[in-house]
Design a protein around this motif. Structure first.
Motif, PDB file in Angstrom:
ATOM      1  N   GLU A 126     -56.061 -14.396 -56.082  1.00 46.29           N
ATOM      2  CA  GLU A 126     -54.968 -15.333 -55.822  1.00 46.29           C
ATOM      3  C   GLU A 126     -53.622 -14.736 -56.235  1.00 46.29           C
ATOM      4  N   ALA A 127     -53.597 -14.111 -57.406  1.00 46.14           N
ATOM      5  CA  ALA A 127     -52.345 -13.523 -57.883  1.00 46.14           C
ATOM      6  C   ALA A 127     -51.877 -12.405 -56.961  1.00 46.14           C
ATOM      7  N   VAL A 128     -52.798 -11.568 -56.517  1.00 39.51           N
ATOM      8  CA  VAL A 128     -52.446 -10.484 -55.603  1.00 39.51           C
ATOM      9  C   VAL A 128     -51.917 -11.053 -54.289  1.00 39.51           C
ATOM     10  N   SER A 129     -52.529 -12.131 -53.814  1.00 35.55           N
ATOM     11  CA  SER A 129     -52.084 -12.744 -52.562  1.00 35.55           C
ATOM     12  C   SER A 129     -50.685 -13.332 -52.680  1.00 35.55           C
ATOM     13  N   HIS A 130     -50.257 -13.623 -53.940  1.00 35.39           N
ATOM     14  CA  HIS A 130     -48.897 -14.115 -54.183  1.00 35.39           C
ATOM     15  C   HIS A 130     -47.905 -12.963 -54.372  1.00 35.39           C
ATOM     16  N   GLY A 131     -48.371 -11.744 -54.222  1.00 31.97           N
ATOM     17  CA  GLY A 131     -47.487 -10.592 -54.313  1.00 31.97           C
ATOM     18  C   GLY A 131     -47.402  -9.959 -55.679  1.00 31.97           C
ATOM     19  N   HIS A 132     -48.277 -10.333 -56.600  1.00 31.98           N
ATOM     20  CA  HIS A 132     -48.239  -9.797 -57.955  1.00 31.98           C
ATOM     21  C   HIS A 132     -49.217  -8.633 -58.105  1.00 31.98           C
ATOM     22  N   GLU A 133     -48.979  -7.823 -59.111  1.00 32.18           N
ATOM     23  CA  GLU A 133     -49.876  -6.718 -59.430  1.00 32.18           C
ATOM     24  C   GLU A 133     -50.745  -7.134 -60.615  1.00 32.18           C
ATOM     25  N   VAL A 134     -52.057  -6.971 -60.460  1.00 35.07           N
ATOM     26  CA  VAL A 134     -52.989  -7.386 -61.499  1.00 35.07           C
ATOM     27  C   VAL A 134     -53.632  -6.151 -62.123  1.00 35.07           C
ATOM     28  N   LEU A 135     -53.570  -6.085 -63.447  1.00 29.93           N
ATOM     29  CA  LEU A 135     -54.102  -4.953 -64.207  1.00 29.93           C
ATOM     30  C   LEU A 135     -55.242  -5.458 -65.094  1.00 29.93           C
ATOM     31  N   ILE A 136     -56.408  -4.858 -64.959  1.00 31.39           N
ATOM     32  CA  ILE A 136     -57.590  -5.270 -65.718  1.00 31.39           C
ATOM     33  C   ILE A 136     -58.090  -4.089 -66.532  1.00 31.39           C
ATOM     34  N   GLU A 137     -58.352  -4.321 -67.819  1.00 33.51           N
ATOM     35  CA  GLU A 137     -58.940  -3.248 -68.620  1.00 33.51           C
ATOM     36  C   GLU A 137     -60.362  -2.979 -68.161  1.00 33.51           C
ATOM     37  N   ALA A 138     -60.739  -1.711 -68.089  1.00 35.14           N
ATOM     38  CA  ALA A 138     -62.082  -1.331 -67.665  1.00 35.14           C
ATOM     39  C   ALA A 138     -63.129  -2.054 -68.508  1.00 35.14           C
TER      40      ALA A 138
END
Length: 372
Positions: A25-37
């Motif tokens: 959802e966040a990516v679809s709003h144009g945001h960059e999502v960073l997740i720790e491995a």
């Protein structure tokens, strides 16, 4: 906005702040999502799940904290994490500051803007981001209490529902809110003899109606509690004062009145606990004994059922997370006074009055914080 979610490092905490669904959802709003491995592994989400949702996987937490403009977590930042926070960064997570002066001062010193799940409200005065985890913790409480009551764990050796010819366990639940109602539902289902104490007459009427005589309600007073304690096999603490330290309703002097091996389950331990003898424990070492009474005081109970808890929490937090990312924290809080109620710390100031009262710290009005 760059939104980051690190792996939780509190002992036996398996939940994760962002689900792959929320990341998508966040990516679809144009945001960059960073997740720790590996951040989602405890809840059953792989790095590949996040990558498929459009998130980027980073190798460690330092990278997440260094790059993200907003950190989305589950539990309060631990000491090492607080050192990675910076001024101008937004932290969106559970905080439970009132019983935790060390964390409170650490967040103030970091300059971060911290919005606490547990004090965000709704239009009815409810706590929509606390409710899902309260529901989980409430349902877990009788299960954990039943386990604590087993003789091998130091308990009385009482079966919750009894058997033909043997009385069931007596369970006292202090507080008839979300936690107490969920705990009552499970305890009644297990066949226990359940009494719920509350101070709201309408709430007790509601419980009487929905349980249709399968439990007893009593007004919560010191006298009624003192009368119930000697007969209780299990006492569940389910009292909440939003954002504030929980009241101590059972003193150490009262423990000898209880049966040897009786169980206390303190669901309010995140806010300091409502038993004088409560102290936080972990899933690895959950039980301790005081004056013959067994205490179960795990501070992150929902972490035991991490997948269910993560999905439930993610469903609740997603709209607020997106508002913060889409508008920035100031505009989001200006547009939504319920979200503004979640503001606990901003730019070196405490901004939540109940925490200030509990810890003796001056408070900056949230409305003034918006203008800084």
């Amino acid at each position: 906005m760059k939104i980051g979610s690190p792996r939780e490092i509190k002992p036996q905490e398996f939940r994760v702040g962002l689900t792959p669904s929320a990341a998508r959802e966040a990516v679809s709003h144009g945001h960059e999502v960073l997740i720790e491995a590996g951040a989602g592994m405890g809840a059953g989400f792989t790095d590949a799940d996040y990558e498929a949702a459009g998130a980027r996987i980073l190798p460690d937490a330092k990278d997440i904290f260094a790059q993200a403009e907003m950190i989305v977590k589950v539990k309060e930042p631990q000491a090492g994490e607080r050192k990675l926070l910076r001024e101008g960064q937004v932290l969106f997570t559970y905080l439970h500051l009132a019983p935790d002066p060390e964390q409170t001062h650490g967040l103030i010193e970091s300059g971060v803007t911290a919005i606490a799940y547990e004090t965000v409200t709704d239009d009815r005065g409810g706590l929509p981001l606390l409710a899902p985890m309260s529901e989980v913790a409430g349902r877990l409480a009788p299960q954990m209490g039943a386990w604590t009551l087993q003789k091998a764990n130091g308990g009385r050796g009482v079966l919750m529902g009894g058997v033909p010819g043997v009385r069931p366990a007596n369970v006292v639940i202090i507080g008839g809110g979300v936690v107490g109602t969920a705990a009552a539902r499970v305890a009644v289902g297990m066949g226990a003899n359940v009494t719920v104490l509350d101070r709201s007459i309408p709430r007790m009427s509601y419980l009487d109606d929905i349980f249709q005589g399968r439990l007893t309600t009593q007004y919560s007073s010191q006298a009624n509690l003192a009368e119930l304690l000697p007969e209780a096999d299990m006492v569940v603490g389910a009292v909440l004062i939003p954002g504030a330290a929980a009241p101590k309703l059972v003193t150490r002097a009262q423990l000898p009145q209880m049966k040897p091996g009786a169980a206390i389950v303190d669901v309010a331990i995140d806010q300091g606990g409502c038993f004088e003898t409560s102290r936080p424990t972990t899933h690895a070492d959950p039980i301790y004994e005081v004056d013959g009474v067994m205490h179960y005081c795990v501070a992150n109970m929902p972490g035991a059922v991490a997948r269910t808890s993560t999905i439930a929490l993610g469903n609740a937090t997603m709209p607020f997370m997106l508002a913060l990312a889409d508008k920035g924290w100031r505009q989001a809080c200006e547009d939504d006074p319920n979200l503004l109620n979640g503001l606990n710390v901003h730019s070196g100031h405490l901004t939540y009055y109940a925490v200030g009262r509990a810890l003796g710290i001056d408070v900056l009005s949230p409305a003034l914080a918006l203008k800084q």
